[in-house]
Design a protein around this motif. Sequence first.
Motif, PDB file in Angstrom:
ATOM      1  N   GLU A   5      12.136  19.127   3.088  1.00  0.00           N
ATOM      2  CA  GLU A   5      10.793  19.620   3.390  1.00  0.00           C
ATOM      3  C   GLU A   5       9.713  18.593   3.068  1.00  0.00           C
ATOM      4  OE1 GLU A   5      12.726  21.080   0.919  1.00  0.00           O
ATOM      5  OE2 GLU A   5      13.728  22.538   2.196  1.00  0.00           O
ATOM      6  N   MET A   6      10.068  17.544   2.309  1.00  0.00           N
ATOM      7  CA  MET A   6       9.091  16.546   1.893  1.00  0.00           C
ATOM      8  C   MET A   6       8.676  15.690   3.089  1.00  0.00           C
ATOM      9  SD  MET A   6       7.437  15.543  -0.879  1.00  0.00           S
ATOM     10  CE  MET A   6       8.441  16.103  -2.248  1.00  0.00           C
ATOM     11  N   ARG A   7       7.391  15.425   3.178  1.00  0.00           N
ATOM     12  CA  ARG A   7       6.837  14.579   4.224  1.00  0.00           C
ATOM     13  C   ARG A   7       6.104  13.424   3.564  1.00  0.00           C
ATOM     14  NH1 ARG A   7      10.154  16.829   6.482  1.00  0.00           N
ATOM     15  NH2 ARG A   7       9.975  18.435   8.038  1.00  0.00           N
ATOM     16  N   TYR A   8       5.956  12.328   4.303  1.00  0.00           N
ATOM     17  CA  TYR A   8       5.342  11.125   3.748  1.00  0.00           C
ATOM     18  C   TYR A   8       4.305  10.549   4.698  1.00  0.00           C
ATOM     19  CZ  TYR A   8       9.177  11.237   0.465  1.00  0.00           C
ATOM     20  OH  TYR A   8      10.051  11.636  -0.510  1.00  0.00           O
ATOM     21  N   LEU A   9       3.223  10.069   4.114  1.00  0.00           N
ATOM     22  CA  LEU A   9       2.265   9.219   4.805  1.00  0.00           C
ATOM     23  C   LEU A   9       2.490   7.832   4.209  1.00  0.00           C
ATOM     24  CD1 LEU A   9      -0.929  11.463   4.579  1.00  0.00           C
ATOM     25  CD2 LEU A   9       0.613  11.193   6.528  1.00  0.00           C
ATOM     26  N   VAL A  10       2.866   6.885   5.035  1.00  0.00           N
ATOM     27  CA  VAL A  10       3.213   5.551   4.564  1.00  0.00           C
ATOM     28  C   VAL A  10       2.154   4.559   5.024  1.00  0.00           C
ATOM     29  CG1 VAL A  10       4.960   3.731   4.638  1.00  0.00           C
ATOM     30  CG2 VAL A  10       5.672   6.134   4.624  1.00  0.00           C
ATOM     31  N   ALA A  11       1.675   3.748   4.088  1.00  0.00           N
ATOM     32  CA  ALA A  11       0.663   2.739   4.393  1.00  0.00           C
ATOM     33  C   ALA A  11       1.323   1.354   4.370  1.00  0.00           C
ATOM     34  CB  ALA A  11      -0.471   2.801   3.374  1.00  0.00           C
ATOM     35  N   ARG A  12       1.115   0.618   5.444  1.00  0.00           N
ATOM     36  CA  ARG A  12       1.661  -0.736   5.558  1.00  0.00           C
ATOM     37  C   ARG A  12       0.518  -1.712   5.839  1.00  0.00           C
ATOM     38  NH1 ARG A  12       7.117  -0.278   6.140  1.00  0.00           N
ATOM     39  NH2 ARG A  12       7.892   1.754   6.753  1.00  0.00           N
ATOM     40  N   ALA A  13       0.754  -2.977   5.549  1.00  0.00           N
ATOM     41  CA  ALA A  13      -0.246  -4.017   5.805  1.00  0.00           C
ATOM     42  C   ALA A  13      -0.439  -4.181   7.302  1.00  0.00           C
ATOM     43  CB  ALA A  13       0.195  -5.336   5.180  1.00  0.00           C
ATOM     44  N   ALA A  14      -1.676  -4.285   7.748  1.00  0.00           N
ATOM     45  CA  ALA A  14      -1.965  -4.465   9.177  1.00  0.00           C
ATOM     46  C   ALA A  14      -1.414  -5.799   9.676  1.00  0.00           C
ATOM     47  CB  ALA A  14      -3.468  -4.384   9.424  1.00  0.00           C
ATOM     48  N   SER A  15      -1.481  -6.812   8.844  1.00  0.00           N
ATOM     49  CA  SER A  15      -1.026  -8.140   9.261  1.00  0.00           C
ATOM     50  C   SER A  15       0.491  -8.298   9.226  1.00  0.00           C
ATOM     51  CB  SER A  15      -1.661  -9.208   8.368  1.00  0.00           C
ATOM     52  OG  SER A  15      -1.279  -8.983   7.017  1.00  0.00           O
ATOM     53  N   ASN A  16       1.161  -7.439   8.455  1.00  0.00           N
ATOM     54  CA  ASN A  16       2.612  -7.523   8.326  1.00  0.00           C
ATOM     55  C   ASN A  16       3.161  -6.113   8.117  1.00  0.00           C
ATOM     56  OD1 ASN A  16       5.267  -8.007   7.771  1.00  0.00           O
ATOM     57  ND2 ASN A  16       4.897  -9.285   5.967  1.00  0.00           N
ATOM     58  N   PRO A  17       3.506  -5.403   9.188  1.00  0.00           N
ATOM     59  CA  PRO A  17       3.940  -4.008   9.077  1.00  0.00           C
ATOM     60  C   PRO A  17       5.163  -3.773   8.182  1.00  0.00           C
ATOM     61  CG  PRO A  17       3.457  -4.556  11.352  1.00  0.00           C
ATOM     62  CD  PRO A  17       3.407  -5.840  10.575  1.00  0.00           C
ATOM     63  N   SER A  18       5.894  -4.825   7.871  1.00  0.00           N
ATOM     64  CA  SER A  18       7.030  -4.632   6.962  1.00  0.00           C
ATOM     65  C   SER A  18       6.590  -4.626   5.497  1.00  0.00           C
ATOM     66  CB  SER A  18       8.089  -5.715   7.187  1.00  0.00           C
ATOM     67  OG  SER A  18       7.577  -6.981   6.841  1.00  0.00           O
ATOM     68  N   GLU A  19       5.311  -4.968   5.244  1.00  0.00           N
ATOM     69  CA  GLU A  19       4.779  -5.001   3.883  1.00  0.00           C
ATOM     70  C   GLU A  19       4.211  -3.624   3.508  1.00  0.00           C
ATOM     71  OE1 GLU A  19       1.298  -7.254   1.313  1.00  0.00           O
ATOM     72  OE2 GLU A  19       1.872  -8.062   3.263  1.00  0.00           O
ATOM     73  N   LEU A  20       4.919  -2.920   2.644  1.00  0.00           N
ATOM     74  CA  LEU A  20       4.527  -1.584   2.200  1.00  0.00           C
ATOM     75  C   LEU A  20       3.376  -1.679   1.199  1.00  0.00           C
ATOM     76  CD1 LEU A  20       5.259   1.463   2.307  1.00  0.00           C
ATOM     77  CD2 LEU A  20       6.742   1.034   0.345  1.00  0.00           C
ATOM     78  N   LYS A  21       2.315  -0.897   1.439  1.00  0.00           N
ATOM     79  CA  LYS A  21       1.161  -0.867   0.538  1.00  0.00           C
ATOM     80  C   LYS A  21       1.144   0.393  -0.326  1.00  0.00           C
ATOM     81  CE  LYS A  21      -0.847  -4.708   1.591  1.00  0.00           C
ATOM     82  NZ  LYS A  21      -1.002  -5.741   0.575  1.00  0.00           N
ATOM     83  N   GLY A  22       1.786   1.461   0.139  1.00  0.00           N
ATOM     84  CA  GLY A  22       1.814   2.692  -0.642  1.00  0.00           C
ATOM     85  C   GLY A  22       2.248   3.866   0.194  1.00  0.00           C
TER      86      GLY A  22
END
Length: 141
Positions: A5-22
């Motif tokens: 049931e858990m859902r996530y909002l994932v933030a990634r760097a605009a310049s590098n989508p593989s870079e997780l920000k939170g």
Amino acid sequence: MRAPEMRYLVARAASNPSELKGFLSFQMLHEETMDDDVMAQAAYCFEVQLVFSARGRGLGEFLMRLLERIGSYWHMDKVMLTVFKANKGAFRLYTEKLGFTLDEISPGACLSALRARRFDYEILSKPCNHQIENGSVLCKQ
């Protein structure tokens, strides 16, 4: 974190989508109220985690505002979260910047000050409305 049931909002760097920000994790839940016969529909934030370099730049606020919109879109009664009293920065963000208040079931709202001191957390909430403005669903400010 692996609950289906858990859902996530994932933030990634605009310049590098593989870079997780939170990320922000949440679930849509039936939450208790002070009325034993009434349950509230809540978009409940379980966790917000940001890499150190992304803190203090508005990303946490942005993720929470997205959750408010999701809660409104799905006709939830409110957005809720639990915050540790010792996390003063988070407490200020939620209450002063985002407009959250003590939920009716929070220790600080429903217990005497003496009994509430035994708890190291508070439960905050913000009611949602389902008003549409320019095609976007809004939460009350």
